[in-house]
Design an enzyme around this catalytic site. Sequence first.
Site, PDB file in Angstrom:
ATOM      1  N   LYS A 180       0.861  -1.179   0.000  1.00  0.00           N
ATOM      2  CA  LYS A 180       0.000   0.000   0.000  1.00  0.00           C
ATOM      3  C   LYS A 180       0.896   1.226   0.000  1.00  0.00           C
ATOM      4  O   LYS A 180       1.701   1.430   0.907  1.00  0.00           O
ATOM      5  CB  LYS A 180      -0.896  -0.011   1.232  1.00  0.00           C
ATOM      6  CG  LYS A 180      -1.741   1.247   1.360  1.00  0.00           C
ATOM      7  CD  LYS A 180      -2.750   1.143   2.474  1.00  0.00           C
ATOM      8  CE  LYS A 180      -3.489   2.451   2.651  1.00  0.00           C
ATOM      9  NZ  LYS A 180      -4.478   2.376   3.736  1.00  0.00           N
ATOM     10  N   LYS A 233      -2.198  -1.617  -3.815  1.00  0.00           N
ATOM     11  CA  LYS A 233      -3.090  -0.461  -3.695  1.00  0.00           C
ATOM     12  C   LYS A 233      -2.289   0.828  -3.747  1.00  0.00           C
ATOM     13  O   LYS A 233      -1.292   0.915  -3.044  1.00  0.00           O
ATOM     14  CB  LYS A 233      -3.823  -0.577  -2.361  1.00  0.00           C
ATOM     15  CG  LYS A 233      -4.654   0.625  -1.993  1.00  0.00           C
ATOM     16  CD  LYS A 233      -5.210   0.476  -0.610  1.00  0.00           C
ATOM     17  CE  LYS A 233      -5.985   1.728  -0.264  1.00  0.00           C
ATOM     18  NZ  LYS A 233      -6.494   1.706   1.062  1.00  0.00           N
TER      19      LYS A 233
HETATM   20  C1  PBG Z   1      -7.048   3.484   5.906  1.00  0.00           C
HETATM   21  C2  PBG Z   1      -7.433   3.344   4.495  1.00  0.00           C
HETATM   22  C3  PBG Z   1      -7.339   4.275   3.452  1.00  0.00           C
HETATM   23  C4  PBG Z   1      -7.913   3.681   2.330  1.00  0.00           C
HETATM   24  C5  PBG Z   1      -8.303   2.406   2.716  1.00  0.00           C
HETATM   25  N1  PBG Z   1      -7.981   2.215   4.055  1.00  0.00           N
HETATM   26  C6  PBG Z   1      -6.888   5.677   3.448  1.00  0.00           C
HETATM   27  C7  PBG Z   1      -5.516   6.022   3.794  1.00  0.00           C
HETATM   28  O1  PBG Z   1      -4.643   5.168   3.939  1.00  0.00           O
HETATM   29  O2  PBG Z   1      -5.309   7.208   3.971  1.00  0.00           O
HETATM   30  C8  PBG Z   1      -8.082   4.323   0.993  1.00  0.00           C
HETATM   31  C9  PBG Z   1      -9.094   3.708   0.093  1.00  0.00           C
HETATM   32  C10 PBG Z   1      -9.471   4.544  -1.068  1.00  0.00           C
HETATM   33  O3  PBG Z   1      -8.886   5.601  -1.356  1.00  0.00           O
HETATM   34  O4  PBG Z   1     -10.415   4.133  -1.746  1.00  0.00           O
HETATM   35  N2  PBG Z   1      -5.734   3.480   6.223  1.00  0.00           N
END
Ligand code: PBG
Length: 316
Positions: A180, A233
Amino acid sequence: MVRETSFSASQLILPLFVTHGRGVRRPISSLPGHFQLSVDQLIKEAGTLKRLGIPAVLLFGIPHRKDAVGSEAYAASGIVQQAVRALKDKMPELVVITDLCFCEYTDHGHCGVLRKNRGGSDVDNDATLNLIRKTAVVQAEAGADFVAPSGMMDGCVGAIREALDRNGREETGILGYSAKFASVFYGPFREAAGSTPKFGDRKTYQMDPANGREALREILEDVAQGADLVMVKPALAYLDVIARAKPLLGPPLVAYNVSGEYAMVKAAERAGWIENSGRAAFEILTSIRRAGADLIVTYHAIEVAEQLAREDWISS
Ligand code: PBG
């Protein structure tokens, strides 16, 4: 007949935002067509998914109260736990994946607890792991099929596996948010979930977009720690990571077509700059499948599944 890449509704996972109350269907302005839903509305939405053959949801909670340690995330009465119980009661065959991150639940908006004394955005990885263990067990007890730690804490998959097994939840799976990246494309999500950090950023725990080899290492570490599904992601700026990871993997690979990727398509359609967001969604999801993803988490799930049901994509 000679088309190389296909996908069906059965490979899509819809993210949903659940909030307290009844009859609540609060539009999310940066995610047109998406809402913060109360549990009763969530059940209705699940009915649509069933009709369209979308097998799974990824649940994010909007708590009524935030604090420094995100206690609503692991309260037995927490909003996600209530939602899972209701969904599994009404629709046991729906695969419910629960997000397991703290940024929606902490008053500072970071994905874990902060180190005392040092301030800033210095998240305490191992103190957060203890809360992650606790939350995983509570979510599993509510009936979650998979828990999905999206906070990028090191060692979280192993910690969760151990906690679940020790509490008789060997059958609850783990979707690792393995690679991520610290991405600008999460903006609309943070509006939807009220999870923008109050200070600092997430770069101390999310990955540098420049690092492809490190992404492969993160993914393989999650596999070694017992992840049942692994994820890359966002999807679009990281299709190369998906393509490189896929041949190395046993477990299915999930790609998250994130909020900003969805919002860009919708914004361009509204401006009249692309003619049809449905076709754009098809092209995007096809590219993610072509790169090697088995499953896709996407805000386009319903509109695309509706197109698939009409089969009008064949001529597109
Ligand atoms: C939480 C999280 C996020 C997303 C999913 N879980 C946001 C972030 O990390 O700031 C983003 C999902 C999306 O943008 O659709 N940590």
